[in-house]
Motif scaffolding. Structure first.
Motif, mmCIF file in Angstrom:
data_model
loop_
_atom_site.group_PDB
_atom_site.id
_atom_site.type_symbol
_atom_site.label_atom_id
_atom_site.label_comp_id
_atom_site.label_asym_id
_atom_site.label_seq_id
_atom_site.Cartn_x
_atom_site.Cartn_y
_atom_site.Cartn_z
ATOM 1 N N PHE A 1 3.041 5.027 11.433
ATOM 2 C CA PHE A 1 3.163 3.805 10.649
ATOM 3 C C PHE A 1 3.074 2.588 11.561
ATOM 4 C CE2 PHE A 1 5.550 0.508 8.394
ATOM 5 C CZ PHE A 1 4.930 0.560 7.164
ATOM 6 N N PHE B 1 10.307 0.220 4.926
ATOM 7 C CA PHE B 1 9.642 1.516 5.113
ATOM 8 C C PHE B 1 10.437 2.635 4.438
ATOM 9 C CE2 PHE B 1 9.113 5.404 7.732
ATOM 10 C CZ PHE B 1 7.769 5.628 7.503
ATOM 11 N N ALA B 2 11.750 2.653 4.668
ATOM 12 C CA ALA B 2 12.593 3.731 4.133
ATOM 13 C C ALA B 2 12.578 3.726 2.605
ATOM 14 C CB ALA B 2 14.024 3.593 4.654
ATOM 15 N N VAL C 1 0.846 -1.193 0.000
ATOM 16 C CA VAL C 1 0.000 0.000 0.000
ATOM 17 C C VAL C 1 0.882 1.244 0.000
ATOM 18 C CG1 VAL C 1 -1.671 1.333 1.354
ATOM 19 C CG2 VAL C 1 -1.943 -1.140 1.126
ATOM 20 N N GLN C 2 1.959 1.207 0.795
ATOM 21 C CA GLN C 2 2.868 2.350 0.874
ATOM 22 C C GLN C 2 3.519 2.632 -0.477
ATOM 23 O OE1 GLN C 2 6.243 1.846 3.466
ATOM 24 N NE2 GLN C 2 6.556 4.044 3.685
ATOM 25 N N ARG C 3 3.828 1.552 -1.226
ATOM 26 C CA ARG C 3 4.424 1.739 -2.561
ATOM 27 C C ARG C 3 3.355 1.998 -3.619
ATOM 28 N NH1 ARG C 3 8.194 -2.686 -4.610
ATOM 29 N NH2 ARG C 3 8.692 -1.068 -6.090
ATOM 30 N N ARG C 4 2.115 2.144 -3.214
ATOM 31 C CA ARG C 4 0.983 2.343 -4.129
ATOM 32 C C ARG C 4 0.871 1.189 -5.123
ATOM 33 N NH1 ARG C 4 0.006 8.014 -3.170
ATOM 34 N NH2 ARG C 4 1.951 9.002 -2.547
ATOM 35 N N GLN D 1 -5.424 2.889 8.139
ATOM 36 C CA GLN D 1 -4.970 4.206 7.686
ATOM 37 C C GLN D 1 -5.952 5.305 8.089
ATOM 38 O OE1 GLN D 1 -2.047 5.087 6.277
ATOM 39 N NE2 GLN D 1 -1.518 2.962 6.706
ATOM 40 N N GLN E 1 9.178 4.863 1.359
ATOM 41 C CA GLN E 1 8.822 6.226 1.741
ATOM 42 C C GLN E 1 9.433 7.247 0.769
ATOM 43 O OE1 GLN E 1 9.956 9.259 3.377
ATOM 44 N NE2 GLN E 1 7.779 9.735 3.306
ATOM 45 N N ASP E 2 10.705 7.098 0.467
ATOM 46 C CA ASP E 2 11.387 8.047 -0.417
ATOM 47 C C ASP E 2 12.504 7.296 -1.124
ATOM 48 O OD1 ASP E 2 12.747 10.103 -1.647
ATOM 49 O OD2 ASP E 2 12.541 11.485 0.040
#
Lengths: 266, 344
Positions: B216, B155-156, B32-35, B210, B159-160
């Protein structure tokens, strides 16, 4: 005094094509240098090269005496250009700043991570940017200027020798610009070496010791801000004219300069 | 209620539900975080081809599905990394090719009954054999261990990605590991939830978490809790209601999503009722020049006789004495604060 960063006749670019070349300058300990230049001039390519995001295509570049390719990555704190910290999932301020430490640790030895020391470093970094009381806040609830300071704290979390920042004040309202400038002043007073790409020299006038101008992929000026030649930086940056490379379209020197749009690359 | 434990197939199904209830949301939050919420769905499509090959060659469908799904996961990562305008289409070809091949191969195999196919696609509480269970247990433990140990890096990188690369992190390896973890989770879940519905258990508990979490870590913990309730609760419900387990689990997850969303909406309304302080350029913080007063879990800053507390991008007026029910300023107090304007 040995320089923190020394760039000699260096070239940086993408896919083997240089965008900036024949660049020579040095950054001494404690110095704060602004990198100016029109959109598409190659200044982002240059500073991204210093953190390994663009290819080193010539000359020599050293970070604290070590060749760039072998330099320890944690020595350089990188603050990328971001208008917001658009996270797709919830994350607290401390969690985002914590990635600054994690990213530099070996993933292949996850047990060697020291969460307690990371937490201390994150708290210290947040204090430095004046967000010590917001560690547990949802990062997307912060203002744009506060989010920039989160990015600065992330870069500070490894206690780097030098901070490299891409447009830290762009798109930030006046009040937050003052706070940001205050943070940079505080870092300068602590002796932090900084290289800052900016279009808003006025906002950072109290911090900047020296100015370097990049135009059409070449370094055209290196000296104090007050003797900057008029028109030395052509054009001003506006948030959404990154696509507009018209001002460098007539430049015959390096056609690939158009590649660098200044914005975040996909 | 304990009589369901008398059945060996229910013991197997419940244990399998326990495993995937934890693993699916845990891996899912990074997708989900990476879409990439829907990649799990695509992997399920491709895994059906692997199942079919297993049935056709009379080898273990779980093993062949695992090999196919992992190979597809690697192919997806490289297709995405190469990028380009056709990468999205390339993934679509892979996914539809996988499910079409699976349906056809199962159709021509002697053991390929429609009931068999339905169980693979939508899950069944009677499908988990004791042999499967040991394989699932081992695979899930690996998934849980790797995801938990590497979660700061996962996560890192998500995230970016640019920043992670600048820090020298092996971002491609991290993405590949996540993709393979997703593939393994899909296969582990295929007996109980089914290949067409497994992605839902990776995504829906996270969507619910969410809506309400503020970090997180908090979101991840809540999603795992909701996933666990959905999976185990769904299996129990499907036993008594005699419904297909996969659909029951997903409907339960959706019901929990609705409940959590309503709670979140109520919380937002309550938060919106906070009294806002006047706008000012000055930003309160440690050493900002205003006296800081500890107030429960945060700091108030004494600003011209008012106590300002940061809330999102603005400041709330907090009452001078912290009675539990009187935490926020009364209307009159707030109106006074607004009337002052930004002059102070």
């Amino acid at each position: 005094m040995s320089p923190v960063i020394e760039v000699t006749d260096a070239a940086f670019g993408y896919a083997g094509q240089p965008v900036v070349s024949h660049v020579t300058f040095r950054l001494d300990p404690g110095e704060v240098v602004a990198v100016l230049g029109p959109n598409g001039s190659g200044k982002s390519t240059l500073i991204k090269g210093l953190v390994g995001l663009t290819e080193e295509l010539g000359g020599t570049t050293t970070i604290l005496g070590q060749p760039l390719a072998q330099a320890e990555r944690g020595l350089v704190g990188y603050v990328p250009q971001r208008h917001t910290l658009g996270t797709s999932v919830r994350a607290s301020v401390a969690e985002i700043v914590g990635t600054g430490r994690v990213a530099f640790m070996s993933m292949w030895r996850p047990w060697a991570r020291n969460p307690a020391r990371s937490r201390q470093a994150v708290a210290r970094a947040l204090d430095l940017v004046g967000l010590g009381d917001r560690a547990d806040a949802d990062v997307s609830a912060l203002s744009g200027g506060q989010q920039r300071r989160v990015l600065i704290a992330r870069a500070l979390a490894t206690s780097p020798e030098v901070l490299i920042m891409d447009e830290p004040t762009a798109g930030v309202d006046h009040g937050n610009q003052l706070v940001l400038a205050g943070v940079l002043e505080r870092l300068k007073a602590r002796g932090t070496t900084m290289l800052i790409v900016t279009h808003e020299l006025d906002a950072l006038a109290t911090v900047v010791d020296r100015v370097v101008v990049i135009e059409d992929g070449r370094l055209t000026y290196d000296g104090p801000a007050d003797s900057l030649p008029p028109g030395g930086t052509r054009g001003h940056h506006h948030d959404h004219d990154d696509e507009d490379t018209g001002e460098s379209a007539g430049a015959p020197v390096i056609p690939t300069a158009r590649i660098d749009l200044g914005g975040p690359r996909a | 209620m304990l009589e369901i434990l008398d059945y060996a197939f229910m013991r197997n199904a419940l244990l399998a539900a326990l495993l995937i209830g934890v693993a699916a949301p845990l891996v899912g939050i990074f997708m989900v975080q990476r879409r990439l919420s829907l990649i799990g769905d695509g992997l399920g499509h491709v895994a059906l081809a692997g199942v079919a090959v297993g049935i056709l060659t009379s080898s273990s469908p779980v093993l062949t599905a695992l090999l196919t799904a992992v190979a597809a996961a690697v192919a997806i990562e490289f297709t995405r990394a190469r990028g380009g305008p056709t990468s999205d289409l390339a993934l679509a070809l892979m996914f539809y090719g996988g499910i079409a091949l699976g349906v056809v191969l199962i159709g021509i195999s002697p053991e390929g009954t429609p009931a068999n196919l339905t169980a693979y696609l939508f899950g069944s509480i009677t499908a988990t054999t004791t042999g499967d269970l040991y394989v699932f247990l081992a695979l899930t433990l690996v998934v849980l261990l790797v995801t938990w140990a590497l979660r700061p890096w996962l996560f890192a990188a998500a995230q970016d990605e640019e920043y992670a690369r600048a820090a020298g992190m092996p971002v491609t390896a991290v993405n590949l590991i996540l993709s393979i973890l997703t593939a393994v989770t899909v296969v582990v879940s295929m007996r109980v939830v089914g290949l067409l519905l497994i992605s839902a258990l990776m995504v829906i508990p996270n969507a619910a978490a969410q809506a309400i979490a503020r970090s997180f870590r908090g979101a991840m913990t809540l999603a795992v809790g909701l996933g666990l309730i959905s999976a185990v609760g769904g299996v129990i419900t499907s036993f008594y209601a005699e419904t297909p387990s996969g659909g029951t689990i997903v409907l339960l997850a959706l019901a929990l999503f609705v409940v959590v969303s309503v709670i979140a909406a109520w919380q937002r309304r309550r938060d919106a009722a906070h009294a806002r302080a006047e706008r000012h350029d000055h930003e309160h913080g440690p050493g900002c020049g205003h006296e800081a007063i500890r107030h429960k879990d945060h700091m108030d800053y004494l600003h011209d006789g008012h106590r300002h507390a940061a809330h999102g991008g603005h400041y709330d007026e907090h009452a001078p004495d912290g009675h539990a029910g009187d935490e926020h300023a009364t209307g009159a107090h707030a109106r006074r604060a607004h009337a002052r304007g930004a002059g102070s």
